[in-house]
Enzyme design. Sequence first.
Site, PDB file in Angstrom:
ATOM      1  N   ARG A 248       0.316  -5.124  -6.807  1.00 43.95           N
ATOM      2  CA  ARG A 248      -0.145  -5.509  -8.130  1.00 43.95           C
ATOM      3  C   ARG A 248      -1.621  -5.911  -8.075  1.00 43.95           C
ATOM      4  O   ARG A 248      -1.990  -6.817  -7.316  1.00 43.95           O
ATOM      5  CB  ARG A 248       0.690  -6.676  -8.652  1.00 43.95           C
ATOM      6  CG  ARG A 248       0.560  -6.788 -10.165  1.00 43.95           C
ATOM      7  CD  ARG A 248       0.788  -8.178 -10.627  1.00 43.95           C
ATOM      8  NE  ARG A 248       2.197  -8.536 -10.623  1.00 43.95           N
ATOM      9  CZ  ARG A 248       2.798  -9.016 -11.695  1.00 43.95           C
ATOM     10  NH1 ARG A 248       2.157  -9.146 -12.828  1.00 43.95           N
ATOM     11  NH2 ARG A 248       4.039  -9.413 -11.621  1.00 43.95           N
TER      12      ARG A 248
ATOM     13  N   ASP B  42      12.609 -14.504  -2.419  1.00 40.55           N
ATOM     14  CA  ASP B  42      11.815 -13.309  -2.139  1.00 40.55           C
ATOM     15  C   ASP B  42      12.586 -12.423  -1.160  1.00 40.55           C
ATOM     16  O   ASP B  42      12.733 -12.759   0.021  1.00 40.55           O
ATOM     17  CB  ASP B  42      10.457 -13.704  -1.553  1.00 40.55           C
ATOM     18  CG  ASP B  42       9.532 -12.502  -1.415  1.00 40.55           C
ATOM     19  OD1 ASP B  42       9.945 -11.496  -0.784  1.00 40.55           O
ATOM     20  OD2 ASP B  42       8.416 -12.539  -1.948  1.00 40.55           O
TER      21      ASP B  42
ATOM     22  N   ASP C 246      10.603 -11.240   2.035  1.00 42.70           N
ATOM     23  CA  ASP C 246      10.439 -12.321   3.006  1.00 42.70           C
ATOM     24  C   ASP C 246      11.747 -12.637   3.737  1.00 42.70           C
ATOM     25  O   ASP C 246      11.765 -12.855   4.954  1.00 42.70           O
ATOM     26  CB  ASP C 246       9.925 -13.591   2.315  1.00 42.70           C
ATOM     27  CG  ASP C 246       8.429 -13.546   2.088  1.00 42.70           C
ATOM     28  OD1 ASP C 246       7.755 -12.667   2.684  1.00 42.70           O
ATOM     29  OD2 ASP C 246       7.923 -14.362   1.301  1.00 42.70           O
TER      30      ASP C 246
ATOM     31  N   THR D 259      -6.123  -6.675 -13.087  1.00 40.92           N
ATOM     32  CA  THR D 259      -5.446  -6.023 -14.226  1.00 40.92           C
ATOM     33  C   THR D 259      -3.961  -6.374 -14.290  1.00 40.92           C
ATOM     34  O   THR D 259      -3.317  -6.162 -15.312  1.00 40.92           O
ATOM     35  CB  THR D 259      -5.542  -4.487 -14.109  1.00 40.92           C
ATOM     36  OG1 THR D 259      -4.805  -4.084 -12.941  1.00 40.92           O
ATOM     37  CG2 THR D 259      -6.981  -4.016 -13.979  1.00 40.92           C
TER      38      THR D 259
HETATM   39  N1  URA Z   1      10.966 -10.059  -6.020  1.00 37.77           N
HETATM   40  C1  URA Z   1      11.788 -10.778  -5.225  1.00 37.77           C
HETATM   41  O1  URA Z   1      11.871 -10.523  -4.031  1.00 37.77           O
HETATM   42  N2  URA Z   1      12.491 -11.782  -5.773  1.00 37.77           N
HETATM   43  C2  URA Z   1      12.438 -12.083  -7.083  1.00 37.77           C
HETATM   44  O2  URA Z   1      13.133 -12.997  -7.517  1.00 37.77           O
HETATM   45  C3  URA Z   1      11.576 -11.320  -7.899  1.00 37.77           C
HETATM   46  C4  URA Z   1      10.841 -10.322  -7.330  1.00 37.77           C
END
Ligand code: URA
Length: 209
Positions: free
Chosen positions: A104, A200, A203, A108
């Site tokens: 991203r 995430d 992660d 923008t």
């Molecule tokens: N990406 C992720 O890994 N977790 C989320 O909750 C949103 C986007």
Amino acid sequence: MKNLHIIEHPLIKSKITQIRRKETATKMFKELVSEISSLMCYEITRDLEVEEIEIETPVQKTIGYHIKGDDLVLVPILRAGLGMIEGIQNLIPNAKTGHIGVYRDHDTLQPVEYLCKLPLLMENRNVIVLDPMLATGGSAVKAIDILKEHNVKSIRLACLVGCPEGVEFLHKHHPDVAIYLAAMDEKLNENGYIVPGLGDAGDRLFGTQ
Ligand code: URA
């Protein structure tokens, strides 16, 4: 909603619960992503066309079936989508894998392609785009834009957890793409995380949190 499939199954429900737990560590998280993807695969591929082939059993000749057309292609969106490949490929060993990377842009806030490596002759293939989380839908829409630029016509999107915002955004841009989810969550929070979600996914898969 048309073209949205929330796959209901007791095994999926219990594995999604395990994966959400904050104490689930990397190894288990990875295994669960793979197992849930396998279980989802059954439903995602339900409408693939088959064709008859003649085979010979030890007893006699008979008619069997194989999946029609060119080999299917899995397209994980980097990097969290990588975790979903193995579970599906265990069931569809001939599947090819393409990779799409999207980031991203800070200014923008738009998704920008940084990698696209696809098998040759994509036009007539069935493609399954993989991303564990359908959050804003920005990356998935961009990945599907890229696939359509390569003239791919048959695209399915498989995510473990989605939210109404992401589903709506995807449907708005690509109403022809069927979405498969193992769970539909409540909403996105102000930081772009799915609530309750699982944190995430990248992660947690790669132990980088
Ligand atoms: N990406 C992720 O890994 N977790 C989320 O909750 C949103 C986007």
